[in-house]
Design an enzyme around this catalytic site. Structure first.
Site: not given
Ligand code: GUN
Length: 282
Positions: A50, A94, A117
Site C-alpha cells: 500500500k 490493517q 476502507d
Molecule cells: N485485511 C485484509 N484485507 C484488508 C483490507 O482491505 N483492509 C484492511 N484494513 N485490512 C485488510
C-alpha cells in the site's frame, strides 16, 4: 480456447498513473494514515504494498506501527487524533487485529468521511440501502472494475460467491445485487457447493483454500475471480486451480497480479476521493 487473463496489475497501474496526474495539481498531497498493530507476516507485506503504490500515485502515507500488546484505549485515542488532523484524509486499520482488541469498536471510531476502507457501519449501511456511501470497500470495488472489462452488462447474471466475509463477500454481494445480478453467497457450511458453482456465469472465490476450485466446479465459459492468496510449496497460488480451469473458463484473474493490485489501487482512489470530499471539491 484458453481463458482471457484479466490483468489486474495493468489496470491498477493505469489507475495509479491517473491518480498521480490528478494529485499533481492539488495544493498539497492527499494523506493516508495506516494503523498496523503487531507483526502479522501477511499484514506487513500488504501494508508495504500500500505504501509503495501510494508513492506511485502521489499520495502520502503515515504509518502508525504499534506493538501487538497495545491497548484498546491507545488505539482509540490514535484514531481520534487522526480524525481531527486536517492533513489526514483517509484512515485504515490493517486487519486482522490481535485477539485482545475489539475490532468493531475500533473501526466504528473512524470518521465515516475518512473511512477509506469502507468498513464503517455508516458506509456499509448506505451501500445496503442502495444509496451512495462515502466509500466502498476496496476489494469488492476492484472486482467490479475488473468484471466490467469482460462483462459490461451484469444485469441478470448468475453470480456465486465462495466466502461471506465482511471485507469481501458481503459488500460484493450487495454491489452485484445493486447491478441486478442473481447472487448466491456460499460459505463453509454450504452443502453441495459444486451444484451451485456449476451454474455460475461469474464465480468469485474468496475462501483461502489453495487451488480448491477445479474444472468440474465451473460452468463452461464462466468468468472467474480469484481473491485467494495462498502459499503452496513455496509458491503463491489462489483459491482456483488456474492450470485445471484455464481451458474451460472465458476469463480469469491471475494470482499474483489480479485482485491484489486492484484492491490497493481502489484504496488509493478512495483516499484521493476523501481529499476531494474534505475540500468541498466533490
Ligand atoms: N485485511 C485484509 N484485507 C484488508 C483490507 O482491505 N483492509 C484492511 N484494513 N485490512 C485488510
Amino acid at each position: 480456447m484458453t481463458a482471457e487473463i484479466i490483468d489486474g496489475k495493468k489496470i491498477a497501474n493505469e489507475i495509479l498513473a491517473d491518480i498521480k496526474e490528478q494529485t499533481a495539481s492539488l495544493q498539497n498531497a492527499p494523506k493516508l494514515a495506516i494503523v498496523l498493530v503487531g507483526n502479522d507476516d501477511a499484514s506487513l507485506i500488504y501494508v508495504r504494498n500500500k505504501q509503495k503504490a501510494a508513492a506511485q500515485a502521489g499520495i502520502l502515507t503515515e504509518l502508525h506501527h504499534l506493538e501487538d500488546t497495545t491497548s484498546q484505549k491507545t488505539i482509540l485515542e490514535l484514531i481520534d487524533k487522526c480524525n481531527q488532523d486536517d492533513l489526514v484524509n483517509g484512515i485504515i486499520v490493517q486487519l486482522p487485529l490481535p485477539k485482545h482488541l475489539n475490532t468493531n469498536e475500533i473501526i466504528n471510531r473512524i470518521s465515516p468521511q475518512k473511512d477509506v476502507d469502507g468498513f464503517h457501519p455508516y458506509n456499509t449501511g448506505l451501500l445496503q440501502n442502495n444509496e451512495e456511501p462515502y466509500f466502498i470497500a476496496a476489494t469488492p470495488l476492484g472486482i467490479m472494475t475488473m468484471l466490467k472489462t469482460v462483462t459490461p452488462s451484469l444485469s441478470g447474471k448468475n453470480v456465486v460467491l465462495i466466502g461471506a466475509s465482511l471485507i469481501v463477500g458481503r459488500p460484493l454481494a450487495t454491489l452485484l445485487l445493486n447491478q441486478e445480478c442473481t447472487v448466491t453467497v456460499t460459505h463453509i457450511h454450504t452443502q453441495n457447493i459444486k451444484e451451485l458453482t456449476a451454474n455460475a456465469d461469474i464465480l468469485v472465490a474468496a475462501c483461502g483454500v489453495a487451488n480448491m476450485v477445479k474444472k468440474d466446479w465451473i460452468k463452461d465459459k464462466a468468468v472467474l475471480i480469484d481473491v485467494g492468496i495462498n502459499r503452496e510449496n513455496g509458491k503463491l497460488c489462489g483459491d482456483i486451480d488456474f492450470e485445471d480451469v484455464k481451458e474451460k473458463a472465458l476469463a480469469i484473474t491471475p494470482v499474483p497480479g489480479g485482485v491484489g493490485p486492484m484492491t490497493v489501487a481502489m484504496l488509493l482512489q478512495n483516499t484521493y476521493r476523501a481529499y476531494l470530499l474534505q475540500h468541498g471539491m466533490l
